[in-house]
Write a protein that holds these residues in place. Sequence first.
Motif, PDB file in Angstrom:
ATOM      1  N   TYR A 190     -13.880 -13.777  -1.099  1.00 47.30           N
ATOM      2  CA  TYR A 190     -13.204 -12.517  -0.818  1.00 47.30           C
ATOM      3  C   TYR A 190     -12.699 -11.941  -2.117  1.00 47.30           C
ATOM      4  N   HIS A 191     -12.692 -10.663  -2.195  1.00 51.28           N
ATOM      5  CA  HIS A 191     -12.188  -9.947  -3.365  1.00 51.28           C
ATOM      6  C   HIS A 191     -10.778  -9.459  -3.039  1.00 51.28           C
ATOM      7  N   TYR A 192      -9.809  -9.776  -3.894  1.00 48.89           N
ATOM      8  CA  TYR A 192      -8.428  -9.332  -3.712  1.00 48.89           C
ATOM      9  C   TYR A 192      -8.007  -8.509  -4.917  1.00 48.89           C
ATOM     10  N   GLU A 193      -7.076  -7.605  -4.680  1.00 48.69           N
ATOM     11  CA  GLU A 193      -6.553  -6.793  -5.776  1.00 48.69           C
ATOM     12  C   GLU A 193      -5.069  -6.572  -5.570  1.00 48.69           C
ATOM     13  N   LEU A 194      -4.304  -6.674  -6.631  1.00 46.88           N
ATOM     14  CA  LEU A 194      -2.875  -6.354  -6.624  1.00 46.88           C
ATOM     15  C   LEU A 194      -2.716  -5.063  -7.407  1.00 46.88           C
ATOM     16  N   SER A 195      -2.433  -3.987  -6.746  1.00 47.81           N
ATOM     17  CA  SER A 195      -2.245  -2.700  -7.402  1.00 47.81           C
ATOM     18  C   SER A 195      -0.875  -2.653  -8.058  1.00 47.81           C
ATOM     19  N   LEU A 196      -0.840  -2.235  -9.312  1.00 50.63           N
ATOM     20  CA  LEU A 196       0.407  -2.171 -10.051  1.00 50.63           C
ATOM     21  C   LEU A 196       0.819  -0.748 -10.386  1.00 50.63           C
ATOM     22  N   ILE A 197       0.103   0.218  -9.861  1.00 48.11           N
ATOM     23  CA  ILE A 197       0.484   1.628 -10.094  1.00 48.11           C
ATOM     24  C   ILE A 197       0.597   2.372  -8.796  1.00 48.11           C
TER      25      ILE A 197
END
Length: 147
Positions: free
Chosen positions: A140-147
């Motif tokens: 699975y691809h995960y992303e933590l958005s910081l903006i």
Amino acid sequence: METYQATIEDLEGVSNLFNSYRMFYENPSDLEGAKKYIKERLKNEESVIFVVKNNQKYVGFTQLYPVFSSISMKKSWILNDMFVDLEARKLGIGQVLLQKARAYALKTDAKSIVLETAPDNFAAQKLYEKNGYIRDTQFYHYELSLI
């Protein structure tokens, strides 16, 4: 057609393509921002950009970023950006860019090239699969958005 690794002398042409690429993904036009971004990547040698010119007109580019695998202890490349000018589509430019990226990855003894594309970008998916890219179904691809 001419295909080669971009240098700072290609800043204007690559920036125009990069701006069009961003607009393709529904971002507002920002040519000055595109120039600044591409200039930093080239100046700091943070990415590798290949361009295709047809009759001295910039018609396509791809941008690769290096990443490293702790498990394999080798470099891989992220094919992060690829764009072909709308007027130059169906001329095989995407194929040329993928071949150039593959040759470069082999030359740099990389383990792999990875990429992402939009689920509805069927033309790109067909091109990638034709060139041996396999859709990942294991992770699975995960992303933590910081903006």
